[in-house]
Design an enzyme around this catalytic site. Structure first.
Site, PDB file in Angstrom:
ATOM      1  N   LEU A 164       0.831  -1.215   0.000  1.00  0.00           N
ATOM      2  CA  LEU A 164       0.000   0.000   0.000  1.00  0.00           C
ATOM      3  C   LEU A 164       0.865   1.264   0.000  1.00  0.00           C
ATOM      4  O   LEU A 164       0.379   2.367   0.250  1.00  0.00           O
ATOM      5  CB  LEU A 164      -0.921   0.000   1.245  1.00  0.00           C
ATOM      6  CG  LEU A 164      -1.850  -1.211   1.413  1.00  0.00           C
ATOM      7  CD1 LEU A 164      -2.615  -1.128   2.734  1.00  0.00           C
ATOM      8  CD2 LEU A 164      -2.832  -1.318   0.250  1.00  0.00           C
TER       9      LEU A 164
ATOM     10  N   THR B 108     -27.501  -5.062   7.764  1.00  0.00           N
ATOM     11  CA  THR B 108     -27.784  -3.780   7.103  1.00  0.00           C
ATOM     12  C   THR B 108     -28.270  -4.067   5.686  1.00  0.00           C
ATOM     13  O   THR B 108     -27.859  -5.059   5.085  1.00  0.00           O
ATOM     14  CB  THR B 108     -26.492  -2.939   7.052  1.00  0.00           C
ATOM     15  OG1 THR B 108     -26.021  -2.778   8.397  1.00  0.00           O
ATOM     16  CG2 THR B 108     -26.725  -1.559   6.456  1.00  0.00           C
TER      17      THR B 108
ATOM     18  N   ARG C 190     -27.542 -12.980   0.518  1.00  0.00           N
ATOM     19  CA  ARG C 190     -28.096 -12.574   1.806  1.00  0.00           C
ATOM     20  C   ARG C 190     -29.620 -12.577   1.760  1.00  0.00           C
ATOM     21  O   ARG C 190     -30.231 -12.482   0.704  1.00  0.00           O
ATOM     22  CB  ARG C 190     -27.562 -11.203   2.205  1.00  0.00           C
ATOM     23  CG  ARG C 190     -26.177 -11.362   2.790  1.00  0.00           C
ATOM     24  CD  ARG C 190     -25.681 -10.109   3.408  1.00  0.00           C
ATOM     25  NE  ARG C 190     -25.037  -9.283   2.414  1.00  0.00           N
ATOM     26  CZ  ARG C 190     -24.190  -8.309   2.727  1.00  0.00           C
ATOM     27  NH1 ARG C 190     -23.897  -8.057   3.991  1.00  0.00           N
ATOM     28  NH2 ARG C 190     -23.634  -7.587   1.784  1.00  0.00           N
TER      29      ARG C 190
ATOM     30  N   TYR D 130     -14.901 -15.660   8.660  1.00  0.00           N
ATOM     31  CA  TYR D 130     -15.372 -14.281   8.835  1.00  0.00           C
ATOM     32  C   TYR D 130     -15.313 -13.881  10.317  1.00  0.00           C
ATOM     33  O   TYR D 130     -14.664 -12.901  10.677  1.00  0.00           O
ATOM     34  CB  TYR D 130     -16.800 -14.175   8.310  1.00  0.00           C
ATOM     35  CG  TYR D 130     -17.357 -12.771   8.297  1.00  0.00           C
ATOM     36  CD1 TYR D 130     -16.791 -11.782   7.482  1.00  0.00           C
ATOM     37  CD2 TYR D 130     -18.469 -12.422   9.067  1.00  0.00           C
ATOM     38  CE1 TYR D 130     -17.324 -10.494   7.452  1.00  0.00           C
ATOM     39  CE2 TYR D 130     -18.997 -11.145   9.033  1.00  0.00           C
ATOM     40  CZ  TYR D 130     -18.429 -10.187   8.225  1.00  0.00           C
ATOM     41  OH  TYR D 130     -18.958  -8.905   8.195  1.00  0.00           O
TER      42      TYR D 130
HETATM   43  N1  UDP Z   1     -31.749 -16.947   5.104  1.00  0.00           N
HETATM   44  C1  UDP Z   1     -32.871 -17.581   4.598  1.00  0.00           C
HETATM   45  N2  UDP Z   1     -33.025 -17.658   3.253  1.00  0.00           N
HETATM   46  C2  UDP Z   1     -32.143 -17.122   2.367  1.00  0.00           C
HETATM   47  C3  UDP Z   1     -30.997 -16.456   2.880  1.00  0.00           C
HETATM   48  C4  UDP Z   1     -30.827 -16.401   4.250  1.00  0.00           C
HETATM   49  O1  UDP Z   1     -33.717 -18.074   5.362  1.00  0.00           O
HETATM   50  O2  UDP Z   1     -32.379 -17.221   1.147  1.00  0.00           O
HETATM   51  C5  UDP Z   1     -31.597 -16.830   6.557  1.00  0.00           C
HETATM   52  C6  UDP Z   1     -30.237 -17.277   7.090  1.00  0.00           C
HETATM   53  O3  UDP Z   1     -30.227 -18.669   7.331  1.00  0.00           O
HETATM   54  C7  UDP Z   1     -30.147 -16.444   8.360  1.00  0.00           C
HETATM   55  C8  UDP Z   1     -30.866 -15.148   8.000  1.00  0.00           C
HETATM   56  O4  UDP Z   1     -31.700 -15.465   6.894  1.00  0.00           O
HETATM   57  O5  UDP Z   1     -30.822 -17.068   9.415  1.00  0.00           O
HETATM   58  C9  UDP Z   1     -29.912 -14.020   7.624  1.00  0.00           C
HETATM   59  O6  UDP Z   1     -29.014 -14.507   6.681  1.00  0.00           O
HETATM   60  P1  UDP Z   1     -27.969 -13.633   5.899  1.00  0.00           P
HETATM   61  O7  UDP Z   1     -27.252 -14.544   4.947  1.00  0.00           O
HETATM   62  O8  UDP Z   1     -28.615 -12.434   5.308  1.00  0.00           O
HETATM   63  O9  UDP Z   1     -26.923 -13.088   6.981  1.00  0.00           O
HETATM   64  P2  UDP Z   1     -26.535 -13.407   8.514  1.00  0.00           P
HETATM   65  O10 UDP Z   1     -27.443 -12.554   9.328  1.00  0.00           O
HETATM   66  O11 UDP Z   1     -26.755 -14.869   8.783  1.00  0.00           O
HETATM   67  O12 UDP Z   1     -25.125 -13.025   8.624  1.00  0.00           O
END
Ligand code: UDP
Length: 309
Positions: free
Chosen positions: A61, A175, A186, A145
């Site tokens: 960097l 968010t 997500r 992560y």
């Molecule tokens: N989830 C779901 N269906 C989807 C994607 C995610 O039911 O198509 C659920 C996932 O198992 C979790 C919540 O939604 O319980 C939020 O998931 P996300 O991947 O957005 O992020 P996290 O809050 O788990 O980091």
């Protein structure tokens, strides 16, 4: 002020670039464009206060000029995406954070690290305050992560205590808003895409797990105050919206608002998926005079409009 924003072409990073440019600062945005997109920052160049450099935070960097503030937001954040690209995630938050802290030391700059509610893992204290140490699996699919963010926080601690660097940490809860990648897996983007296409809404598990969703505009206000206010060195602050909703309720809301014909279907719950997540934002209220203003219904309407476009 000259501000370096890593991951500045990504979802949250691009909104931060806009915020800092629009408040009269000069912004250098770096991004390796693994998930970020130049579309997110295309208008900022016109201001004359914005520069983009395609760079990986884990590499050299040295050619970045001296700055006053560093915001380290370069990391994948979607569970399906960070698990696919686990080494990129591990290294951006470990080697990347180390490289940027060294730069903060050299430049005598302030440093803000984007941490996450995932440092709490399957939290047993709800709403979760910053003092909760976490219940995290160090050896599982989410570890790349969760543990790299925890490691990044530990690096900040050492730079504060050994080198007197002004560091602040934001723990970001779920968010949503414009500039999210519509296909990053997500829940918010999956459900809205599925609803708009009248495809089945895929609930993982029984849908009783909860999340609390913060609209990105609210989040940016909180982060901006944490980054710019004096005398917050060493503070770790949750930023999120405490309005809790089950994933099943979220699916139903989205089907209703989009007037969709989608059916709800149930799939296996991924390993280590936290059953409940709600921030305790007492500290943000007190130190930043911040609390979210945008209700889920209002944010969802804006998000759906953006996704339709
Ligand atoms: N989830 C779901 N269906 C989807 C994607 C995610 O039911 O198509 C659920 C996932 O198992 C979790 C919540 O939604 O319980 C939020 O998931 P996300 O991947 O957005 O992020 P996290 O809050 O788990 O980091």
């Amino acid at each position: 002020m000259k501000v370096l924003i890593t991951g500045g072409a990504g979802f949250i990073g691009s909104h931060l670039c806009s915020k800092f440019v629009n408040t009269g600062n000069e912004v250098i945005c770096i991004d390796h464009l693994g998930t970020g997109s130049l579309n997110n920052i295309e208008d900022l160049g016109k201001t004359g206060r914005f520069k983009f450099m395609q760079k990986d935070v884990t590499k050299d960097l040295d050619d970045i000029e001296k700055v006053d503030l560093i915001l380290h937001f370069a990391s994948r954040a979607s569970p399906s995406d960070y698990q696919t690209n686990s080494f990129d995630t591990l290294l951006a938050n470990s080697i990347g954070t180390f490289n940027l802290l060294k730069k903060a030391q050299k430049d005598s700059a302030r440093f803000l690290f984007a941490s996450t509610s995932e440092v709490y893992g399957k939290a047993e204290v709800i709403p979760t305050p910053e003092t909760y140490y976490g219940y995290v699996n160090s050896f599982g699919p989410r570890s790349c992560y969760d543990e790299s963010k925890r490691f990044g926080e530990a690096l900040c601690y050492e730079f504060i205590h050994k080198f007197n660097i002004d560091c602040r940490i934001v723990r970001i809860f779920n968010t949503y808003g414009p500039h999210m990648r519509y296909n990053d897996g997500r829940v918010m983007t999956n459900f809205i895409m599925q609803a708009l296409d009248n495809e089945p809404i895929t609930i993982y598990g029984d849908g009783k797990q909860t999340r609390s969703f913060c609209f990105v505009d609210d989040l940016i206000e909180g982060i901006y105050t944490l980054a710019t206010k004096k005398e917050l060195n060493g503070e770790v602050i949750n930023i999120g919206n405490p309005e809790e909703v089950t994933i099943l309720e979220l699916a139903k809301k989205i089907v209703k608002v989009t007037n969709s014909k989608s059916k709800i279907i149930f799939k296996d719950l991924p390993m280590d998926d936290p059953p409940q997540r709600v921030p305790d934002i007492t500290k943000a209220k007190k130190l930043l005079n911040w609390s979210p203003k945008i209700k889920l219904e209002t944010g969802l309407a804006k998000m759906i409009e953006w996704m339709k476009e």
